[in-house]
Design a protein around this motif. Structure first.
Motif, PDB file in Angstrom:
ATOM      1  N   VAL A 182      48.530 -12.828 124.917  1.00  0.00           N
ATOM      2  CA  VAL A 182      49.650 -12.588 123.999  1.00  0.00           C
ATOM      3  C   VAL A 182      49.424 -11.288 123.233  1.00  0.00           C
ATOM      4  N   ASP A 183      48.214 -11.070 122.741  1.00  0.00           N
ATOM      5  CA  ASP A 183      47.899  -9.838 121.995  1.00  0.00           C
ATOM      6  C   ASP A 183      48.125  -8.587 122.837  1.00  0.00           C
ATOM      7  N   GLN A 184      47.918  -8.696 124.158  1.00  0.00           N
ATOM      8  CA  GLN A 184      48.107  -7.554 125.058  1.00  0.00           C
ATOM      9  C   GLN A 184      49.538  -7.464 125.582  1.00  0.00           C
ATOM     10  N   ARG A 185      50.441  -8.258 125.003  1.00  0.00           N
ATOM     11  CA  ARG A 185      51.862  -8.284 125.398  1.00  0.00           C
ATOM     12  C   ARG A 185      52.008  -8.603 126.884  1.00  0.00           C
ATOM     13  N   LYS A 209      56.043 -12.062 129.817  1.00  0.00           N
ATOM     14  CA  LYS A 209      57.431 -11.638 130.036  1.00  0.00           C
ATOM     15  C   LYS A 209      58.294 -12.872 130.251  1.00  0.00           C
ATOM     16  N   ALA A 248      53.574 -17.243 122.862  1.00  0.00           N
ATOM     17  CA  ALA A 248      54.479 -16.087 122.733  1.00  0.00           C
ATOM     18  C   ALA A 248      55.900 -16.525 122.374  1.00  0.00           C
ATOM     19  N   THR A 266      57.240 -13.288 120.556  1.00  0.00           N
ATOM     20  CA  THR A 266      56.640 -12.027 120.994  1.00  0.00           C
ATOM     21  C   THR A 266      56.724 -11.796 122.503  1.00  0.00           C
ATOM     22  N   CYS A 267      57.582 -12.542 123.182  1.00  0.00           N
ATOM     23  CA  CYS A 267      57.750 -12.329 124.630  1.00  0.00           C
ATOM     24  C   CYS A 267      58.422 -10.980 124.871  1.00  0.00           C
ATOM     25  N   VAL A 268      58.061 -10.364 125.974  1.00  0.00           N
ATOM     26  CA  VAL A 268      58.793  -9.196 126.449  1.00  0.00           C
ATOM     27  C   VAL A 268      59.981  -9.747 127.228  1.00  0.00           C
TER      28      VAL A 268
END
Length: 131
Positions: A43-46, A49, A108, A113-115
């Motif tokens: 999650v921290d590294q995004r 998706k 996420a 914080t999801c892409v």
């Protein structure tokens, strides 16, 4: 109270507050152990998706793994992940509640914080066909 119910309660609290407390993390760590630590790194590294089909709004998650290869796994957070660990540790051995990819997706989503990736319903169907 069973572990899944406890986890669902925690996810709902995180989502409503849009933040994670130390108490949340402590409880989740008791439930999920090392997988939670790995999920938080993802999650921290995004690495989460949410791929949504248009116009249906159906969705699946694509999670980037931690290996050097950065493999991507398709995942339905509550039910399924295409990774090896899901089949080995969860389905076969019944040792875990879920894999780190499922946890990363849940975390996420709860934190928002999801892409977000929008695709056509046809493209989503092609992606799902690979499962």
């Amino acid at each position: 109270m069973n572990s899944l119910l406890v986890a669902e309660t925690i996810w709902a609290e995180i989502k409503s507050a849009n933040s994670v407390t130390d108490d949340h993390l402590s409880i989740l760590h008791i439930l999920f152990g090392k997988n939670l630590e790995r999920a938080t790194r993802i999650v921290d590294q995004r690495g989460v998706k949410k791929i949504s089909g248009q116009p249906s709004q159906r969705s699946i998650f694509q999670i980037t793994g931690e290996s050097r290869k950065k493999e991507e796994y398709l995942c339905f957070p509550e039910h399924y992940c295409a990774c090896y660990s899901f089949f080995y540790d969860i389905v076969n051995r019944g040792e875990q509640l879920c894999c780190k990819h499922q946890l990363a997706a849940r975390l996420a989503v709860s934190l928002g914080t999801c892409v977000d990736v929008k695709v056509s319903d046809e493209q989503l169907a092609e992606l799902l066909a690979k499962l």
